[in-house]
Design a protein around this motif. Structure first.
Motif, PDB file in Angstrom:
ATOM      1  N   VAL A   1      -7.927  -0.590   8.838  1.00 48.32           N
ATOM      2  CA  VAL A   1      -8.701  -1.090   7.449  1.00 48.32           C
ATOM      3  C   VAL A   1      -8.612  -2.265   6.783  1.00 48.32           C
ATOM      4  O   VAL A   1     -10.682  -3.006   6.734  1.00 48.32           O
ATOM      5  CB  VAL A   1      -8.618  -0.392   6.168  1.00 48.32           C
ATOM      6  N   PHE A   2      -7.904  -3.359   6.369  1.00 51.28           N
ATOM      7  CA  PHE A   2      -7.784  -4.432   5.954  1.00 51.28           C
ATOM      8  C   PHE A   2      -8.601  -5.576   6.776  1.00 51.28           C
ATOM      9  O   PHE A   2      -8.833  -6.345   5.925  1.00 51.28           O
ATOM     10  CB  PHE A   2      -6.594  -4.466   5.032  1.00 51.28           C
ATOM     11  N   ASP A   3      -8.414  -5.790   7.448  1.00 46.45           N
ATOM     12  CA  ASP A   3      -8.392  -6.105   8.823  1.00 46.45           C
ATOM     13  C   ASP A   3     -10.385  -6.099   8.964  1.00 46.45           C
ATOM     14  O   ASP A   3     -10.709  -7.203   9.329  1.00 46.45           O
ATOM     15  CB  ASP A   3      -7.361  -6.437  10.514  1.00 46.45           C
ATOM     16  N   ALA A   4     -10.663  -5.043   8.806  1.00 46.41           N
ATOM     17  CA  ALA A   4     -12.301  -4.709   9.222  1.00 46.41           C
ATOM     18  C   ALA A   4     -13.604  -6.240   8.920  1.00 46.41           C
ATOM     19  O   ALA A   4     -14.135  -5.814   9.291  1.00 46.41           O
ATOM     20  CB  ALA A   4     -13.102  -3.482   9.308  1.00 46.41           C
ATOM     21  N   ASP A   5     -13.008  -6.517   7.823  1.00 46.13           N
ATOM     22  CA  ASP A   5     -13.390  -7.461   7.515  1.00 46.13           C
ATOM     23  C   ASP A   5     -13.312  -9.195   7.105  1.00 46.13           C
ATOM     24  O   ASP A   5     -14.231  -9.449   7.086  1.00 46.13           O
ATOM     25  CB  ASP A   5     -14.153  -7.421   5.930  1.00 46.13           C
TER      26      ASP A   5
ATOM     27  N   VAL B   1       0.702  -1.244  -0.049  1.00 47.69           N
ATOM     28  CA  VAL B   1       0.106   0.071   0.096  1.00 47.69           C
ATOM     29  C   VAL B   1       0.784   1.321  -0.338  1.00 47.69           C
ATOM     30  O   VAL B   1       1.725   1.764   0.861  1.00 47.69           O
ATOM     31  CB  VAL B   1      -0.990   0.291   1.218  1.00 47.69           C
ATOM     32  N   VAL B   2       0.940   2.194  -1.117  1.00 43.76           N
ATOM     33  CA  VAL B   2       1.530   3.431  -1.285  1.00 43.76           C
ATOM     34  C   VAL B   2       0.187   4.389  -0.725  1.00 43.76           C
ATOM     35  O   VAL B   2      -0.395   4.568  -1.923  1.00 43.76           O
ATOM     36  CB  VAL B   2       2.455   3.766  -1.777  1.00 43.76           C
ATOM     37  N   THR B   3       0.536   5.866  -0.272  1.00 43.10           N
ATOM     38  CA  THR B   3      -0.320   6.574  -0.373  1.00 43.10           C
ATOM     39  C   THR B   3       0.177   8.163  -0.461  1.00 43.10           C
ATOM     40  O   THR B   3       1.667   7.693  -0.271  1.00 43.10           O
ATOM     41  CB  THR B   3      -1.342   6.523   1.236  1.00 43.10           C
TER      42      THR B   3
ATOM     43  N   ALA C   1      -4.877   7.583   6.853  1.00 41.64           N
ATOM     44  CA  ALA C   1      -3.967   7.343   7.360  1.00 41.64           C
ATOM     45  C   ALA C   1      -2.629   7.510   7.920  1.00 41.64           C
ATOM     46  O   ALA C   1      -1.771   7.925   6.890  1.00 41.64           O
ATOM     47  CB  ALA C   1      -3.624   5.736   7.249  1.00 41.64           C
ATOM     48  N   THR C   2      -1.941   7.698   9.230  1.00 44.90           N
ATOM     49  CA  THR C   2      -0.407   8.459   9.437  1.00 44.90           C
ATOM     50  C   THR C   2       0.161   7.481   9.787  1.00 44.90           C
ATOM     51  O   THR C   2       1.497   7.344   9.966  1.00 44.90           O
ATOM     52  CB  THR C   2      -0.640   9.227  10.510  1.00 44.90           C
ATOM     53  N   THR C   3      -0.796   6.072   9.984  1.00 43.58           N
ATOM     54  CA  THR C   3       0.298   5.074  10.413  1.00 43.58           C
ATOM     55  C   THR C   3       0.037   3.694   9.981  1.00 43.58           C
ATOM     56  O   THR C   3      -0.944   3.504   9.696  1.00 43.58           O
ATOM     57  CB  THR C   3       0.371   3.979  12.032  1.00 43.58           C
ATOM     58  N   PRO C   4       1.194   2.754  10.138  1.00 42.76           N
ATOM     59  CA  PRO C   4       0.453   1.287   8.931  1.00 42.76           C
ATOM     60  C   PRO C   4      -0.418   1.007   9.935  1.00 42.76           C
ATOM     61  O   PRO C   4      -0.867   0.029   9.911  1.00 42.76           O
ATOM     62  CB  PRO C   4       2.035   0.472   9.053  1.00 42.76           C
ATOM     63  N   ASP C   5      -0.305   1.111  11.858  1.00 47.39           N
ATOM     64  CA  ASP C   5      -1.256   0.135  12.123  1.00 47.39           C
ATOM     65  C   ASP C   5      -2.838   0.828  11.378  1.00 47.39           C
ATOM     66  O   ASP C   5      -4.002   0.076  11.190  1.00 47.39           O
ATOM     67  CB  ASP C   5      -1.063   0.442  13.598  1.00 47.39           C
TER      68      ASP C   5
END
Lengths: 90, 148
Positions: free
Chosen positions: B143-147, B80-82, B134-138
């Protein structure tokens, strides 16, 4: 009923389109087979398909087909997919 | 069935990219850093866009960079890159892009469950803005873990 989702590489984006199309068809209670293909394989994959799902960027690369070409802008918008699939199949 | 792991090395937040090429290279670097791919995979992701255009911008603000499976994919990977400043990829509706996902799969068969999981995450319209902010990897992993 056969639907083909097309992308450039045949993995990744067409897979997302396939998964979400299947969800929408279930919602619409329509029985159809959805496959994913790359642009190069579209002639074979879509030979007996009613609908081709793809991105606005790839439409020109699809060439001649008897299938309805349905252009999806947001692959994650199930309402857009449902609206456009319902129109193409109805 | 879950997505490939997202270690810190696979996440690059607030990155600077002047062009879509830079943006795809950044996400390719992240895949490489995490041990999923070799450099040639990054080149191949760029070639896909050169050949087929910006179709990988599959939702407003989101690009899913990827290429075909190959020997330069060492294992399944997600990155993931923002972007600090969004860049245009040339998509008629979904530009500009602020979130770039990189996906690498070793075989066509393995990608099926991964993309189904990606669809689960991003069918929620709040996922893209949440990752962009997002400002941190966590925060990204949440977001990815939410589901799952």
């Amino acid at each position: 009923m056969k639907i083909v989702a097309i992308c450039g590489a045949g993995v990744g984006t067409s897979g997302i389109l396939k998964v979400n199309a299947e969800r929408v068809l279930k919602r619409l209670d329509i029985d159809a087979e959805v496959t994913a293909s790359d642009v190069a394989g579209v002639a074979d994959a879509a030979a007996d398909a009613q609908v081709i799902l793809t991105s606005p960027e790839l439409v020109d690369k699809i060439g001649k087909t008897f299938a309805d070409v349905v252009i999806i802008e947001n692959y994650f918008d199930l309402d857009e997919l449902e609206r456009k699939l319902e129109k193409a199949l109805g | 069935m879950s997505l490939p792991p997202l270690p810190n090395s696979a996440i690059d937040l607030g990155a600077d990219a002047g062009t879509w090429r830079d943006a795809v290279r950044l996400v390719g670097n992240a895949l490489e850093r995490s041990g999923a791919t070799e450099t040639s995979y990054t080149d191949r992701m760029i070639e896909v866009i050169d050949e087929f255009g910006a179709y990988i911008v599959i939702a407003p603000g989101l690009a899913l960079a990827h290429a075909r499976p190959g020997s330069d994919v060492l294992r399944e990977g997600l990155a993931v890159v923002t972007l600090a400043e969004p860049v245009a990829f040339g998509h008629p509706h979904n530009d500009p892009v602020s979130v770039v996902l990189g996906l690498a799969v070793p075989t066509p068969e393995t990608h099926v469950t991964t993309v189904a999981q990606l669809a689960n995450v991003f069918n929620d319209a709040s996922a893209i803005p949440a990752i962009a902010a997002a400002t941190t990897p966590d925060e990204v992993r949440r977001v990815f873990d939410a589901d799952n």
